[in-house]
Design an enzyme around this catalytic site. Structure first.
Site, PDB file in Angstrom:
ATOM      1  N   GLY A   1     -94.358  29.232  70.357  1.00 34.75           N
ATOM      2  CA  GLY A   1     -95.656  29.729  70.806  1.00 34.75           C
ATOM      3  C   GLY A   1     -95.790  31.232  70.645  1.00 34.75           C
ATOM      4  O   GLY A   1     -95.047  31.998  71.268  1.00 34.75           O
TER       5      GLY A   1
ATOM      6  N   ASP B   1     -98.710  29.525  80.846  1.00 35.05           N
ATOM      7  CA  ASP B   1     -99.658  28.578  81.434  1.00 35.05           C
ATOM      8  C   ASP B   1     -99.054  27.206  81.711  1.00 35.05           C
ATOM      9  O   ASP B   1     -99.599  26.441  82.502  1.00 35.05           O
ATOM     10  CB  ASP B   1    -100.835  28.360  80.459  1.00 35.05           C
ATOM     11  CG  ASP B   1    -101.906  29.421  80.597  1.00 35.05           C
ATOM     12  OD1 ASP B   1    -101.700  30.369  81.379  1.00 35.05           O
ATOM     13  OD2 ASP B   1    -102.946  29.294  79.918  1.00 35.05           O
TER      14      ASP B   1
ATOM     15  N   ALA C   1    -103.229  35.931  81.310  1.00 31.96           N
ATOM     16  CA  ALA C   1    -102.327  36.550  80.347  1.00 31.96           C
ATOM     17  C   ALA C   1    -101.210  37.390  80.993  1.00 31.96           C
ATOM     18  O   ALA C   1    -100.052  37.295  80.575  1.00 31.96           O
ATOM     19  CB  ALA C   1    -103.138  37.380  79.358  1.00 31.96           C
TER      20      ALA C   1
ATOM     21  N   VAL D   1     -94.070  21.912  67.051  1.00 29.42           N
ATOM     22  CA  VAL D   1     -92.923  21.326  67.737  1.00 29.42           C
ATOM     23  C   VAL D   1     -93.348  19.951  68.251  1.00 29.42           C
ATOM     24  O   VAL D   1     -94.301  19.829  69.015  1.00 29.42           O
ATOM     25  CB  VAL D   1     -92.464  22.226  68.910  1.00 29.42           C
ATOM     26  CG1 VAL D   1     -91.361  21.551  69.700  1.00 29.42           C
ATOM     27  CG2 VAL D   1     -92.004  23.563  68.373  1.00 29.42           C
TER      28      VAL D   1
ATOM     29  N   GLY E   1     -98.381  32.961  71.578  1.00 25.61           N
ATOM     30  CA  GLY E   1     -99.469  33.397  72.466  1.00 25.61           C
ATOM     31  C   GLY E   1     -98.975  34.587  73.281  1.00 25.61           C
ATOM     32  O   GLY E   1     -98.051  35.297  72.878  1.00 25.61           O
ATOM     33  N   PHE E   2     -99.578  34.781  74.461  1.00 23.49           N
ATOM     34  CA  PHE E   2     -99.240  35.972  75.253  1.00 23.49           C
ATOM     35  C   PHE E   2     -97.786  35.977  75.710  1.00 23.49           C
ATOM     36  O   PHE E   2     -97.116  37.001  75.659  1.00 23.49           O
ATOM     37  CB  PHE E   2    -100.176  36.060  76.465  1.00 23.49           C
ATOM     38  CG  PHE E   2    -101.526  36.569  76.098  1.00 23.49           C
ATOM     39  CD1 PHE E   2    -101.737  37.921  75.904  1.00 23.49           C
ATOM     40  CD2 PHE E   2    -102.587  35.703  75.914  1.00 23.49           C
ATOM     41  CE1 PHE E   2    -102.981  38.406  75.543  1.00 23.49           C
ATOM     42  CE2 PHE E   2    -103.845  36.168  75.557  1.00 23.49           C
ATOM     43  CZ  PHE E   2    -104.040  37.524  75.369  1.00 23.49           C
TER      44      PHE E   2
ATOM     45  N   GLU F   1    -118.616  34.403  82.072  1.00 26.76           N
ATOM     46  CA  GLU F   1    -118.781  35.248  80.887  1.00 26.76           C
ATOM     47  C   GLU F   1    -119.661  34.545  79.851  1.00 26.76           C
ATOM     48  O   GLU F   1    -120.552  35.151  79.245  1.00 26.76           O
ATOM     49  CB  GLU F   1    -117.403  35.561  80.284  1.00 26.76           C
ATOM     50  CG  GLU F   1    -116.646  36.599  81.110  1.00 26.76           C
ATOM     51  CD  GLU F   1    -115.138  36.644  80.856  1.00 26.76           C
ATOM     52  OE1 GLU F   1    -114.629  35.791  80.100  1.00 26.76           O
ATOM     53  OE2 GLU F   1    -114.480  37.531  81.412  1.00 26.76           O
TER      54      GLU F   1
END
Ligand SMILES: Cc1cc2nc3c(=O)[nH]c(=O)nc-3n(C[C@H](O)[C@H](O)[C@H](O)COP(=O)(O)OP(=O)(O)OC[C@H]3O[C@@H](n4cnc5c(N)ncnc54)[C@H](O)[C@@H]3O)c2cc1C
Length: 443
Positions: free
Chosen positions: A15, A320, A338, A83, A17-18, A181
Protein backbone atom coordinates in the site's frame (compact mmCIF):
# COMPACT_ATOMS: atom_id res chain seq x y z
CA UNK A 1 12.51 -12.40 13.38
CA UNK A 2 14.51 -13.84 10.48
CA UNK A 3 18.07 -12.49 10.54
CA UNK A 4 19.61 -11.13 7.40
CA UNK A 5 22.80 -13.23 7.03
CA UNK A 6 24.81 -11.95 4.10
CA UNK A 7 21.87 -10.20 2.41
CA UNK A 8 20.00 -7.10 3.55
CA UNK A 9 16.88 -7.40 5.65
CA UNK A 10 13.86 -7.55 3.27
CA UNK A 11 10.96 -5.27 4.12
CA UNK A 12 7.78 -5.49 2.07
CA UNK A 13 5.28 -2.65 2.39
CA UNK A 14 1.79 -3.21 1.00
CA UNK A 15 0.00 0.00 0.00
CA UNK A 16 1.46 3.30 -1.17
CA UNK A 17 -1.22 5.38 0.60
CA UNK A 18 -0.58 7.64 3.59
CA UNK A 19 0.59 4.89 5.96
CA UNK A 20 2.70 2.86 3.54
CA UNK A 21 4.40 5.90 2.07
CA UNK A 22 5.56 7.12 5.50
CA UNK A 23 6.84 3.65 6.41
CA UNK A 24 8.95 3.48 3.24
CA UNK A 25 10.20 7.06 3.62
CA UNK A 26 11.38 6.44 7.17
CA UNK A 27 13.11 3.20 6.20
CA UNK A 28 14.88 4.28 3.03
CA UNK A 29 18.10 5.25 4.83
CA UNK A 30 18.11 2.07 6.93
CA UNK A 31 20.18 -1.01 6.01
CA UNK A 32 17.19 -2.76 4.44
CA UNK A 33 15.87 -3.62 0.98
CA UNK A 34 12.30 -2.37 0.58
CA UNK A 35 9.64 -3.50 -1.86
CA UNK A 36 6.55 -1.31 -2.04
CA UNK A 37 3.61 -3.22 -3.55
CA UNK A 38 0.51 -1.37 -4.73
CA UNK A 39 -2.21 -2.15 -7.22
CA UNK A 40 -2.01 1.46 -8.37
CA UNK A 41 1.15 3.04 -9.73
CA UNK A 42 0.44 6.29 -7.87
CA UNK A 43 -0.10 7.75 -4.43
CA UNK A 44 -3.51 9.41 -4.23
CA UNK A 45 -4.12 12.42 -2.02
CA UNK A 46 -7.61 11.29 -1.00
CA UNK A 47 -8.49 14.44 1.00
CA UNK A 48 -8.80 16.31 -2.31
CA UNK A 49 -10.54 13.74 -4.53
CA UNK A 50 -13.83 15.57 -3.94
CA UNK A 51 -12.28 18.59 -5.70
CA UNK A 52 -11.61 16.37 -8.73
CA UNK A 53 -15.23 15.22 -8.53
CA UNK A 54 -16.41 18.83 -8.80
CA UNK A 55 -13.98 19.98 -11.48
CA UNK A 56 -11.86 22.19 -9.20
CA UNK A 57 -8.70 20.10 -9.64
CA UNK A 58 -7.42 17.65 -12.27
CA UNK A 59 -6.45 14.05 -11.39
CA UNK A 60 -2.72 14.60 -12.05
CA UNK A 61 -2.63 17.38 -9.45
CA UNK A 62 -3.53 15.11 -6.55
CA UNK A 63 -1.85 11.88 -7.62
CA UNK A 64 1.87 11.24 -7.86
CA UNK A 65 3.68 8.21 -9.36
CA UNK A 66 5.16 5.98 -6.65
CA UNK A 67 8.25 5.35 -8.76
CA UNK A 68 8.90 9.08 -9.01
CA UNK A 69 8.66 9.51 -5.22
CA UNK A 70 11.40 6.93 -4.61
CA UNK A 71 13.47 7.33 -7.78
CA UNK A 72 16.58 8.36 -5.83
CA UNK A 73 16.39 5.55 -3.27
CA UNK A 74 18.31 2.61 -4.68
CA UNK A 75 17.10 0.27 -1.93
CA UNK A 76 13.40 0.92 -2.71
CA UNK A 77 11.71 -1.17 -5.40
CA UNK A 78 8.16 -0.40 -6.52
CA UNK A 79 6.03 -3.32 -7.68
CA UNK A 80 2.71 -2.88 -9.46
CA UNK A 81 0.66 -5.86 -8.28
CA UNK A 82 -2.30 -6.76 -6.13
CA UNK A 83 -1.81 -8.70 -2.92
CA UNK A 84 -4.22 -11.63 -3.05
CA UNK A 85 -3.22 -13.58 0.07
CA UNK A 86 -0.58 -14.17 2.76
CA UNK A 87 1.42 -17.23 3.74
CA UNK A 88 2.54 -16.09 7.19
CA UNK A 89 4.41 -19.33 8.01
CA UNK A 90 6.45 -19.18 4.80
CA UNK A 91 6.70 -15.37 5.12
CA UNK A 92 5.43 -14.83 1.63
CA UNK A 93 2.76 -12.77 -0.15
CA UNK A 94 0.67 -14.14 -2.99
CA UNK A 95 0.38 -11.60 -5.78
CA UNK A 96 -1.98 -11.06 -8.70
CA UNK A 97 -1.12 -9.09 -11.81
CA UNK A 98 -2.76 -5.73 -12.48
CA UNK A 99 -3.51 -4.21 -15.92
CA UNK A 100 -1.96 -7.31 -17.54
CA UNK A 101 1.46 -6.36 -16.10
CA UNK A 102 3.21 -9.61 -15.13
CA UNK A 103 3.91 -9.92 -11.40
CA UNK A 104 5.76 -12.61 -9.45
CA UNK A 105 3.32 -15.10 -7.92
CA UNK A 106 5.03 -14.96 -4.55
CA UNK A 107 7.13 -12.40 -2.73
CA UNK A 108 9.15 -13.20 0.42
CA UNK A 109 9.82 -10.86 3.33
CA UNK A 110 11.59 -10.63 6.67
CA UNK A 111 9.32 -7.81 7.83
CA UNK A 112 5.89 -7.06 6.37
CA UNK A 113 4.00 -3.77 6.78
CA UNK A 114 0.42 -3.90 5.50
CA UNK A 115 -1.39 -0.60 4.85
CA UNK A 116 -4.30 -1.53 2.57
CA UNK A 117 -6.62 1.30 3.68
CA UNK A 118 -10.41 1.12 3.48
CA UNK A 119 -13.27 1.59 1.05
CA UNK A 120 -16.82 2.88 1.23
CA UNK A 121 -19.44 0.37 2.31
CA UNK A 122 -23.08 0.55 1.30
CA UNK A 123 -24.40 -1.06 4.51
CA UNK A 124 -25.06 -4.36 2.72
CA UNK A 125 -26.77 -2.70 -0.28
CA UNK A 126 -24.13 -3.21 -2.96
CA UNK A 127 -26.77 -2.46 -5.63
CA UNK A 128 -26.77 1.19 -4.44
CA UNK A 129 -23.17 1.60 -5.57
CA UNK A 130 -24.02 2.00 -9.25
CA UNK A 131 -26.52 4.78 -8.55
CA UNK A 132 -24.55 6.55 -5.81
CA UNK A 133 -20.86 6.76 -6.65
CA UNK A 134 -18.31 7.72 -3.98
CA UNK A 135 -15.18 9.84 -4.20
CA UNK A 136 -12.53 7.65 -2.59
CA UNK A 137 -10.82 6.41 -5.74
CA UNK A 138 -9.77 8.59 -8.64
CA UNK A 139 -11.88 6.56 -11.07
CA UNK A 140 -14.95 6.99 -8.92
CA UNK A 141 -14.32 10.71 -8.42
CA UNK A 142 -14.15 11.11 -12.21
CA UNK A 143 -17.42 9.17 -12.55
CA UNK A 144 -19.03 11.54 -10.03
CA UNK A 145 -17.69 14.55 -11.96
CA UNK A 146 -19.23 13.24 -15.18
CA UNK A 147 -22.53 12.48 -13.48
CA UNK A 148 -22.81 15.93 -11.85
CA UNK A 149 -21.96 17.81 -15.03
CA UNK A 150 -24.11 15.54 -17.22
CA UNK A 151 -27.08 16.26 -14.92
CA UNK A 152 -26.88 19.98 -15.70
CA UNK A 153 -26.62 19.16 -19.43
CA UNK A 154 -29.63 16.83 -19.22
CA UNK A 155 -31.64 19.44 -17.33
CA UNK A 156 -30.88 21.98 -20.05
CA UNK A 157 -32.21 19.57 -22.70
CA UNK A 158 -35.23 18.36 -20.69
CA UNK A 159 -38.66 19.72 -21.57
CA UNK A 160 -40.66 18.11 -18.76
CA UNK A 161 -40.58 20.25 -15.60
CA UNK A 162 -40.62 17.37 -13.08
CA UNK A 163 -37.91 15.50 -14.94
CA UNK A 164 -35.85 18.67 -15.13
CA UNK A 165 -36.17 19.17 -11.37
CA UNK A 166 -34.98 15.61 -10.81
CA UNK A 167 -31.89 16.34 -12.92
CA UNK A 168 -31.29 19.46 -10.84
CA UNK A 169 -31.62 17.69 -7.49
CA UNK A 170 -28.30 16.54 -6.04
CA UNK A 171 -28.24 14.30 -2.99
CA UNK A 172 -25.15 13.71 -0.87
CA UNK A 173 -25.48 10.85 1.64
CA UNK A 174 -23.40 11.21 4.83
CA UNK A 175 -22.50 14.51 6.50
CA UNK A 176 -18.99 13.70 7.71
CA UNK A 177 -16.14 15.90 6.40
CA UNK A 178 -16.31 14.39 2.88
CA UNK A 179 -20.10 14.75 2.57
CA UNK A 180 -20.00 18.34 3.86
CA UNK A 181 -17.18 19.23 1.47
CA UNK A 182 -18.98 17.57 -1.47
CA UNK A 183 -22.30 19.32 -0.76
CA UNK A 184 -20.54 22.69 -0.39
CA UNK A 185 -18.66 22.21 -3.65
CA UNK A 186 -21.76 21.17 -5.61
CA UNK A 187 -23.53 24.26 -4.28
CA UNK A 188 -20.67 26.49 -5.40
CA UNK A 189 -20.58 24.77 -8.78
CA UNK A 190 -24.29 25.45 -9.28
CA UNK A 191 -24.53 28.94 -7.77
CA UNK A 192 -21.18 30.33 -8.84
CA UNK A 193 -19.27 28.54 -11.56
CA UNK A 194 -22.10 27.46 -13.86
CA UNK A 195 -24.26 30.51 -13.22
CA UNK A 196 -24.02 31.89 -16.76
CA UNK A 197 -23.25 28.71 -18.72
CA UNK A 198 -26.78 27.60 -19.65
CA UNK A 199 -29.59 29.16 -21.69
CA UNK A 200 -32.73 27.26 -20.59
CA UNK A 201 -32.04 26.39 -16.98
CA UNK A 202 -30.83 28.54 -14.13
CA UNK A 203 -28.22 26.34 -12.35
CA UNK A 204 -28.69 28.46 -9.21
CA UNK A 205 -32.10 26.81 -8.79
CA UNK A 206 -30.48 23.40 -8.26
CA UNK A 207 -31.41 21.68 -4.98
CA UNK A 208 -28.51 20.25 -3.01
CA UNK A 209 -29.58 17.95 -0.19
CA UNK A 210 -27.20 16.65 2.45
CA UNK A 211 -28.65 13.60 4.20
CA UNK A 212 -27.36 12.42 7.59
CA UNK A 213 -28.70 9.76 9.97
CA UNK A 214 -27.26 11.49 13.07
CA UNK A 215 -28.87 14.64 14.42
CA UNK A 216 -26.10 16.98 13.24
CA UNK A 217 -23.41 17.32 10.59
CA UNK A 218 -19.70 16.67 11.34
CA UNK A 219 -20.36 14.57 14.44
CA UNK A 220 -16.62 14.37 15.26
CA UNK A 221 -16.54 18.15 15.91
CA UNK A 222 -17.71 20.03 19.04
CA UNK A 223 -21.39 21.16 18.88
CA UNK A 224 -20.52 24.87 18.50
CA UNK A 225 -18.59 24.10 15.29
CA UNK A 226 -21.17 21.70 13.86
CA UNK A 227 -23.80 24.44 14.28
CA UNK A 228 -21.53 26.91 12.46
CA UNK A 229 -20.86 24.39 9.69
CA UNK A 230 -24.59 23.84 9.27
CA UNK A 231 -25.21 27.59 9.00
CA UNK A 232 -22.42 27.93 6.40
CA UNK A 233 -23.96 25.12 4.36
CA UNK A 234 -27.36 26.78 4.48
CA UNK A 235 -25.84 30.08 3.34
CA UNK A 236 -24.42 28.24 0.34
CA UNK A 237 -27.88 26.90 -0.47
CA UNK A 238 -27.47 23.35 0.85
CA UNK A 239 -30.53 21.81 2.53
CA UNK A 240 -29.34 19.78 5.51
CA UNK A 241 -31.58 16.79 6.30
CA UNK A 242 -30.38 15.34 9.60
CA UNK A 243 -32.04 12.44 11.43
CA UNK A 244 -32.84 10.78 8.06
CA UNK A 245 -31.77 7.29 7.06
CA UNK A 246 -31.46 6.27 3.43
CA UNK A 247 -33.51 3.13 2.85
CA UNK A 248 -33.36 2.95 -0.93
CA UNK A 249 -31.38 4.29 -3.88
CA UNK A 250 -32.13 3.61 -7.54
CA UNK A 251 -31.61 5.27 -10.90
CA UNK A 252 -34.51 7.69 -10.31
CA UNK A 253 -33.86 8.83 -6.76
CA UNK A 254 -33.50 8.19 -3.05
CA UNK A 255 -35.94 7.00 -0.40
CA UNK A 256 -35.44 8.34 3.13
CA UNK A 257 -36.93 7.49 6.46
CA UNK A 258 -37.12 9.50 9.67
CA UNK A 259 -38.35 12.98 8.74
CA UNK A 260 -40.93 14.94 10.78
CA UNK A 261 -43.76 12.79 9.46
CA UNK A 262 -41.85 9.62 10.27
CA UNK A 263 -42.82 7.76 7.08
CA UNK A 264 -40.79 7.09 3.95
CA UNK A 265 -39.97 10.12 1.82
CA UNK A 266 -39.08 9.84 -1.87
CA UNK A 267 -36.71 12.34 -3.50
CA UNK A 268 -36.40 12.29 -7.29
CA UNK A 269 -32.74 12.78 -8.16
CA UNK A 270 -30.41 11.64 -10.93
CA UNK A 271 -27.16 12.45 -9.14
CA UNK A 272 -26.54 10.86 -5.75
CA UNK A 273 -23.11 10.91 -4.10
CA UNK A 274 -22.23 8.43 -1.38
CA UNK A 275 -20.11 9.65 1.53
CA UNK A 276 -21.26 7.37 4.37
CA UNK A 277 -19.66 4.42 6.20
CA UNK A 278 -16.29 2.86 5.41
CA UNK A 279 -15.07 -0.73 5.65
CA UNK A 280 -11.48 -1.86 6.09
CA UNK A 281 -9.54 -3.37 3.17
CA UNK A 282 -10.21 -7.08 2.64
CA UNK A 283 -6.55 -7.62 3.58
CA UNK A 284 -7.51 -6.98 7.22
CA UNK A 285 -10.03 -9.82 7.12
CA UNK A 286 -7.49 -12.20 5.58
CA UNK A 287 -4.90 -11.37 8.23
CA UNK A 288 -7.49 -11.78 11.01
CA UNK A 289 -8.45 -15.19 9.67
CA UNK A 290 -4.83 -16.33 9.50
CA UNK A 291 -3.80 -15.10 12.96
CA UNK A 292 -7.03 -15.36 14.93
CA UNK A 293 -6.83 -11.63 15.64
CA UNK A 294 -10.13 -9.91 16.44
CA UNK A 295 -11.85 -7.70 13.91
CA UNK A 296 -14.75 -5.31 14.34
CA UNK A 297 -17.94 -4.75 12.34
CA UNK A 298 -16.14 -2.31 10.05
CA UNK A 299 -13.65 -5.08 9.18
CA UNK A 300 -10.71 -3.51 11.08
CA UNK A 301 -8.20 -6.00 12.48
CA UNK A 302 -7.06 -5.48 16.07
CA UNK A 303 -3.30 -5.09 16.31
CA UNK A 304 -1.06 -5.19 19.37
CA UNK A 305 0.14 -1.95 21.05
CA UNK A 306 3.24 -2.09 18.78
CA UNK A 307 1.00 -2.45 15.68
CA UNK A 308 2.03 -6.07 15.04
CA UNK A 309 -0.25 -9.06 14.64
CA UNK A 310 -0.68 -11.47 17.57
CA UNK A 311 2.00 -14.19 17.32
CA UNK A 312 3.66 -12.44 14.37
CA UNK A 313 6.02 -9.69 15.54
CA UNK A 314 7.39 -9.51 11.98
CA UNK A 315 4.01 -8.40 10.54
CA UNK A 316 2.67 -4.87 11.07
CA UNK A 317 -0.76 -3.64 10.03
CA UNK A 318 -1.44 0.10 10.00
CA UNK A 319 -3.80 2.86 8.92
CA UNK A 320 -7.51 2.72 8.15
CA UNK A 321 -7.62 -1.09 8.29
CA UNK A 322 -6.72 -1.45 11.99
CA UNK A 323 -7.74 -0.66 15.52
CA UNK A 324 -4.99 -0.66 18.10
CA UNK A 325 -4.92 -2.44 21.44
CA UNK A 326 -3.98 -0.01 24.23
CA UNK A 327 -1.60 -0.90 27.06
CA UNK A 328 -4.56 -2.22 29.06
CA UNK A 329 -5.43 -4.61 26.20
CA UNK A 330 -8.58 -2.73 25.08
CA UNK A 331 -9.02 -2.21 21.31
CA UNK A 332 -9.17 1.50 20.43
CA UNK A 333 -10.57 2.83 17.16
CA UNK A 334 -8.52 5.84 16.12
CA UNK A 335 -10.03 8.34 13.64
CA UNK A 336 -9.87 7.18 10.00
CA UNK A 337 -7.71 10.08 8.93
CA UNK A 338 -4.36 10.53 7.21
CA UNK A 339 -2.37 11.68 10.30
CA UNK A 340 -3.19 8.41 12.11
CA UNK A 341 -1.99 6.31 9.16
CA UNK A 342 1.12 8.49 8.74
CA UNK A 343 2.08 8.31 12.42
CA UNK A 344 1.55 4.55 12.40
CA UNK A 345 3.69 4.20 9.26
CA UNK A 346 6.50 6.20 10.85
CA UNK A 347 6.16 4.22 14.08
CA UNK A 348 6.36 0.81 12.31
CA UNK A 349 9.49 1.98 10.46
CA UNK A 350 10.97 3.12 13.79
CA UNK A 351 10.33 -0.31 15.35
CA UNK A 352 12.05 -2.05 12.41
CA UNK A 353 15.06 0.25 12.76
CA UNK A 354 15.18 -0.25 16.54
CA UNK A 355 15.07 -4.02 16.15
CA UNK A 356 17.90 -3.98 13.61
CA UNK A 357 19.99 -2.15 16.23
CA UNK A 358 18.87 -4.55 18.95
CA UNK A 359 17.02 -1.79 20.80
CA UNK A 360 13.70 -1.74 22.66
CA UNK A 361 10.79 0.43 21.55
CA UNK A 362 7.71 1.93 23.23
CA UNK A 363 4.08 1.18 22.38
CA UNK A 364 2.44 3.30 19.66
CA UNK A 365 0.89 6.57 20.83
CA UNK A 366 -1.29 8.72 18.60
CA UNK A 367 -0.73 12.46 18.82
CA UNK A 368 -3.97 14.16 17.86
CA UNK A 369 -3.15 17.37 15.99
CA UNK A 370 -6.75 18.41 15.45
CA UNK A 371 -9.70 18.18 13.14
CA UNK A 372 -10.39 20.25 10.01
CA UNK A 373 -13.25 20.39 7.53
CA UNK A 374 -13.86 22.85 4.74
CA UNK A 375 -17.33 23.82 3.57
CA UNK A 376 -16.74 26.24 0.73
CA UNK A 377 -15.08 29.46 -0.29
CA UNK A 378 -13.51 30.99 2.84
CA UNK A 379 -15.67 28.74 5.04
CA UNK A 380 -14.32 25.93 7.20
CA UNK A 381 -14.23 24.69 10.77
CA UNK A 382 -11.16 23.66 12.75
CA UNK A 383 -10.70 22.16 16.20
CA UNK A 384 -6.99 22.24 16.94
CA UNK A 385 -6.10 21.05 20.44
CA UNK A 386 -9.15 22.80 21.88
CA UNK A 387 -8.71 25.97 19.80
CA UNK A 388 -11.91 26.32 17.77
CA UNK A 389 -11.81 28.26 14.54
CA UNK A 390 -14.38 28.90 11.86
CA UNK A 391 -14.78 31.03 8.74
CA UNK A 392 -11.79 32.47 6.89
CA UNK A 393 -9.16 31.63 9.52
CA UNK A 394 -10.18 27.97 9.62
CA UNK A 395 -10.29 27.90 5.81
CA UNK A 396 -6.78 29.41 5.54
CA UNK A 397 -5.51 26.80 8.04
CA UNK A 398 -7.17 24.04 6.02
CA UNK A 399 -5.56 25.39 2.84
CA UNK A 400 -2.04 25.52 4.27
CA UNK A 401 -2.29 22.06 5.88
CA UNK A 402 -3.57 20.42 2.71
CA UNK A 403 -1.03 22.13 0.49
CA UNK A 404 1.73 21.07 2.87
CA UNK A 405 0.79 17.40 2.65
CA UNK A 406 0.16 17.20 -1.13
CA UNK A 407 2.97 15.02 -2.46
CA UNK A 408 5.54 16.58 -4.76
CA UNK A 409 6.67 20.19 -5.12
CA UNK A 410 5.21 20.43 -8.65
CA UNK A 411 1.75 19.28 -7.50
CA UNK A 412 1.87 21.67 -4.55
CA UNK A 413 2.59 24.55 -6.88
CA UNK A 414 -0.07 23.48 -9.39
CA UNK A 415 -2.73 23.15 -6.69
CA UNK A 416 -1.79 26.55 -5.25
CA UNK A 417 -2.04 28.18 -8.69
CA UNK A 418 -5.38 26.46 -9.39
CA UNK A 419 -6.84 27.48 -6.05
CA UNK A 420 -5.67 31.09 -6.39
CA UNK A 421 -7.10 31.26 -9.91
CA UNK A 422 -10.41 29.69 -8.85
CA UNK A 423 -10.66 32.01 -5.85
CA UNK A 424 -10.18 35.07 -8.05
CA UNK A 425 -12.43 33.96 -10.94
CA UNK A 426 -14.93 31.56 -9.25
CA UNK A 427 -13.93 29.19 -12.05
CA UNK A 428 -13.28 25.44 -12.19
CA UNK A 429 -11.03 24.48 -15.07
CA UNK A 430 -11.58 20.72 -15.05
CA UNK A 431 -15.32 20.61 -15.85
CA UNK A 432 -15.03 17.69 -18.26
CA UNK A 433 -17.53 14.92 -18.86
CA UNK A 434 -15.42 11.86 -19.56
CA UNK A 435 -15.77 8.07 -19.45
CA UNK A 436 -18.77 5.92 -20.30
CA UNK A 437 -20.87 8.71 -21.74
CA UNK A 438 -18.23 9.50 -24.37
CA UNK A 439 -17.49 5.90 -25.31
CA UNK A 440 -19.64 6.11 -28.41
CA UNK A 441 -17.17 8.61 -29.86
CA UNK A 442 -14.40 6.07 -29.63
CA UNK A 443 -16.28 3.22 -31.22
C1 LIG B 1 -12.90 11.37 0.11
C2 LIG B 1 -12.00 11.29 1.29
C3 LIG B 1 -11.59 12.46 1.93
C4 LIG B 1 -10.74 12.40 3.01
N1 LIG B 1 -10.34 13.56 3.61
C5 LIG B 1 -9.46 13.52 4.60
C6 LIG B 1 -8.98 14.73 5.17
O1 LIG B 1 -9.37 15.83 4.78
N2 LIG B 1 -8.04 14.64 6.17
C7 LIG B 1 -7.59 13.43 6.59
O2 LIG B 1 -6.72 13.40 7.46
N3 LIG B 1 -8.04 12.28 6.10
C8 LIG B 1 -8.97 12.28 5.11
N4 LIG B 1 -9.42 11.11 4.58
C9 LIG B 1 -8.98 9.83 5.16
C10 LIG B 1 -7.60 9.43 4.67
O3 LIG B 1 -7.53 9.54 3.27
C11 LIG B 1 -7.32 7.99 5.13
O4 LIG B 1 -7.43 7.93 6.52
C12 LIG B 1 -5.92 7.56 4.70
O5 LIG B 1 -5.84 7.53 3.29
C13 LIG B 1 -5.59 6.17 5.27
O6 LIG B 1 -4.31 5.82 4.87
P1 LIG B 1 -3.94 4.28 4.62
O7 LIG B 1 -2.49 4.25 4.34
O8 LIG B 1 -4.48 3.46 5.71
O9 LIG B 1 -4.76 3.88 3.32
P2 LIG B 1 -4.80 4.53 1.87
O10 LIG B 1 -4.22 5.89 1.87
O11 LIG B 1 -6.19 4.34 1.38
O12 LIG B 1 -3.83 3.60 1.03
C14 LIG B 1 -4.11 2.27 0.77
C15 LIG B 1 -3.25 1.83 -0.40
O13 LIG B 1 -3.26 0.41 -0.46
C16 LIG B 1 -3.41 -0.01 -1.80
N5 LIG B 1 -4.02 -1.35 -1.75
C17 LIG B 1 -5.18 -1.69 -1.15
N6 LIG B 1 -5.39 -3.01 -1.27
C18 LIG B 1 -4.34 -3.51 -1.95
C19 LIG B 1 -3.99 -4.82 -2.41
N7 LIG B 1 -4.77 -5.88 -2.16
N8 LIG B 1 -2.85 -4.97 -3.09
C20 LIG B 1 -2.05 -3.89 -3.37
N9 LIG B 1 -2.34 -2.65 -2.97
C21 LIG B 1 -3.46 -2.46 -2.27
C22 LIG B 1 -4.31 1.06 -2.42
O14 LIG B 1 -4.16 1.10 -3.83
C23 LIG B 1 -3.78 2.33 -1.74
O15 LIG B 1 -2.75 2.93 -2.46
C24 LIG B 1 -10.30 11.14 3.48
C25 LIG B 1 -10.70 9.97 2.85
C26 LIG B 1 -11.55 10.05 1.76
C27 LIG B 1 -11.98 8.78 1.09
Amino acid sequence: MRTSGSREHQVVVVGGGFGGLQAVSKLRRAPVEITLVDRRNFHLFQPLTYQVATGALSPGEIAYPLRAIFKRDRNVRVLLAEVADFDLDARELHLRSVSAVPAPERLGYDTLIVAGGSHYSYFGHEDWRMHAAEVKSLESALAVRSRLLASFEAAEAELNTDAREAWLTFVVVGAGPTGVEMAGQIAELARDTLRRDFRTIDPRRARILLVEAADCVLTSFPPSLTAKAERSLQRLGVTVLTGRTVIGIDAAGVTLQGGDEGGAERIASRAVVWAAGVTASGLAGKLAELTGAEHDRAGRITVEPDLTLPGHPEVFAIGDMVRVRDRGGEPVVLPGVAPVAMQEGRYAAGVVRARLRGREHDAFRYRDKGNLATIGRAAAVADIKGVRLSGFLAWATWLVVHLWYVIGFQNRLLVLIRWSFSFATHGRGARLITGASTNSEQR
